[in-house]
Design an enzyme around this catalytic site. Structure first.
Site, PDB file in Angstrom:
ATOM      1  N   LYS A   1     -57.027-121.451  25.126  1.00  0.00           N
ATOM      2  CA  LYS A   1     -58.434-121.829  24.922  1.00  0.00           C
ATOM      3  C   LYS A   1     -58.604-123.349  24.982  1.00  0.00           C
ATOM      4  O   LYS A   1     -57.617-124.085  24.819  1.00  0.00           O
ATOM      5  CB  LYS A   1     -58.914-121.279  23.579  1.00  0.00           C
ATOM      6  CG  LYS A   1     -58.123-121.777  22.390  1.00  0.00           C
ATOM      7  CD  LYS A   1     -58.394-120.928  21.149  1.00  0.00           C
ATOM      8  CE  LYS A   1     -57.609-121.465  19.969  1.00  0.00           C
ATOM      9  NZ  LYS A   1     -57.743-120.617  18.775  1.00  0.00           N
TER      10      LYS A   1
ATOM     11  N   TYR B   1     -66.109-155.833  18.231  1.00  0.00           N
ATOM     12  CA  TYR B   1     -67.393-155.666  17.555  1.00  0.00           C
ATOM     13  C   TYR B   1     -67.294-155.997  16.073  1.00  0.00           C
ATOM     14  O   TYR B   1     -66.320-155.654  15.414  1.00  0.00           O
ATOM     15  CB  TYR B   1     -67.885-154.226  17.695  1.00  0.00           C
ATOM     16  CG  TYR B   1     -68.433-153.905  19.069  1.00  0.00           C
ATOM     17  CD1 TYR B   1     -69.532-154.606  19.587  1.00  0.00           C
ATOM     18  CD2 TYR B   1     -67.853-152.908  19.840  1.00  0.00           C
ATOM     19  CE1 TYR B   1     -70.032-154.303  20.844  1.00  0.00           C
ATOM     20  CE2 TYR B   1     -68.353-152.589  21.091  1.00  0.00           C
ATOM     21  CZ  TYR B   1     -69.444-153.298  21.598  1.00  0.00           C
ATOM     22  OH  TYR B   1     -69.940-153.000  22.834  1.00  0.00           O
TER      23      TYR B   1
HETATM   24  C1  LIG Z   1     -56.429-120.491  18.299  1.00  0.00           C
HETATM   25  C2  LIG Z   1     -55.934-119.171  17.899  1.00  0.00           C
HETATM   26  C3  LIG Z   1     -54.558-118.892  17.911  1.00  0.00           C
HETATM   27  C4  LIG Z   1     -53.512-119.951  18.132  1.00  0.00           C
HETATM   28  O1  LIG Z   1     -53.312-120.629  16.912  1.00  0.00           O
HETATM   29  P1  LIG Z   1     -52.295-121.869  16.743  1.00  0.00           P
HETATM   30  O2  LIG Z   1     -52.414-122.227  15.318  1.00  0.00           O
HETATM   31  O3  LIG Z   1     -52.800-122.927  17.652  1.00  0.00           O
HETATM   32  O4  LIG Z   1     -50.950-121.387  17.136  1.00  0.00           O
HETATM   33  C5  LIG Z   1     -54.156-117.591  17.656  1.00  0.00           C
HETATM   34  N1  LIG Z   1     -55.064-116.626  17.370  1.00  0.00           N
HETATM   35  C6  LIG Z   1     -56.392-116.869  17.323  1.00  0.00           C
HETATM   36  C7  LIG Z   1     -57.318-115.778  16.978  1.00  0.00           C
HETATM   37  C8  LIG Z   1     -56.862-118.145  17.556  1.00  0.00           C
HETATM   38  O5  LIG Z   1     -58.183-118.390  17.483  1.00  0.00           O
END
Ligand SMILES: *Cc1c(COP(=O)(O)O)cnc(C)c1O
Length: 351
Positions: free
Chosen positions: A45, A255
């Protein structure tokens, strides 16, 4: 689109993100091995946590991963360039009829998160899906007491999953969620089960079930000490110095003139700013690295620039590349950002 697109893509950059693809592949294999009898999938993702689907997904696939998790329907198209849509789970699920219709057409697997979503999915034609059960995170997922609902019972559930809230801590919440998950496994027909994220993989084999879902640790994040010696850094941001200056005592930098030179010094202006994800929370202890030396940040971080002290690096000149210290556990401490944020904030101008 303007006619400039052709040369935009070839434009020289002053920011680059080096990805150690061998480390990425090894991290997946390590997490798959640590998952023992379970198979590791991969969370891809948010553009592989900011590191780029085009760079990372082929590497993960080649390493042996065969199931991938995105959050949004809009993430399906790019990932489908590398894998079959049926290998993709969409974690947010079908919230609207339009999304359920899109799921039917594109072939990615919806994760059903509520009775509402179950109904929307059935009305759009239904079919193979995954089911997220809420065992305590109270974010997405069907509550245990709703699993008996006919709309849920009628689903064709491939993977039954839940998500741990505190796997990166030694919290009693982990065992409570595992217990609730076992109850859910007995309440809904399913083909396989999935509970562990990166951290969940190393808190005990009973958390593995059939499929694990690492994300952060693939990309070099270390959410628990058990992973410290086996997970390798993947993302290496490199940034170009674009000008150097000689300052005399009393001169100020940036700044609001927040830094004042107490002695004569040499400084370099570097092409890296908060618009690139280098947030102002880095300021206090921040540094960039050149030729093995730490060059302290001076003054406020600007949108596109930051200034570093290069008095001790007389060789540094415009056009040289510096390293941003991005070993994630240390960078998180220094920047006060989480390891997840450090990866996903990296901006569009990194090539
Ligand atoms: C993002 C996510 C993961 C991965 O989690 P990490 O902590 O990055 O390993 C696994 N399962 C779900 C449902 C997620 O949203």
């Amino acid at each position: 689109m303007s006619s400039s697109v052709g040369y935009d893509s070839a434009a020289p950059r002053t920011l680059r993100l080096r990805i150690d693809t061998a480390a990425l592949a090894e991290n997946w294999r390590t997490l798959d091995r640590l998952s023992r009898s379970a198979k590791a999938g991969a969370a891809i993702k948010a553009d592989c946590y900011g590191l780029g689907v085009a760079t990372c997904l082929p590497v993960l696939l080649n390493a042996g991963a065969d199931h991938f998790f995105v959050a949004h329907w809009s993430e399906v198209a790019e990932a489908s360039g590398y894998v079959e849509p049926s290998q993709l789970s969409v974690l947010h699920g079908p919230v609207t009829e339009e999304q359920a219709r899109f799921a039917q057409i594109c072939g990615a697997v919806p994760v059903i998160n509520s009775i509402e979503q179950a109904k929307i999915w059935r009305e759009a034609g239904g079919g193979r899906c995954q089911l997220m059960v809420d065992t305590g995170i109270n974010r997405l997922g069907v509550r245990l007491q709703d699993l008996a609902d006919p709309a849920i019972q009628a689903l064709d559930v491939d993977v039954l999953m839940s998500h741990l809230a505190c796997a990166d801590e030694d919290s009693p919440m982990n065992a409570r969620q595992l217990h609730a998950f076992k109850t859910a496994l007995g309440a809904v027909r399913h083909k396989s089960a999935s509970l562990a994220n990166s951290a969940g993989i190393v808190i005990g084999p009973e958390y593995h079930r059939d499929l694990t879902r690492p994300g952060l640790a693939l990309y070099g994040g270390i959410p628990r000490p058990e992973l410290a010696d086996v997970i390798r850094q993947v993302a290496f941001p490199e940034v170009m110095a674009i000008q150097t200056h000689e300052l005399t005592a009393g001169d100020t930098v940036g700044y609001n003139a927040e830094f004042t030179a107490v002695r004569d010094m040499r400084v370099a202006t570097v092409s890296l700013g908060y618009a690139d994800g280098f947030l102002r929370s880095w300021n206090d202890e921040g540094w960039l690295e050149f030729g093995g030396q730490k060059l302290a940040l001076l003054g406020k971080i600007s949108m596109d620039m930051v200034v570093v002290d290069c008095t001790e690096a007389p060789d540094l000149s415009a056009g040289d590349w510096l390293n941003v210290p991005y070993f994630l556990p240390d960078a998180a401490q220094q920047s006060t950002l989480s390891q997840y944020e450090l990866l996903t904030v990296l901006g569009q101008r990194f090539g």
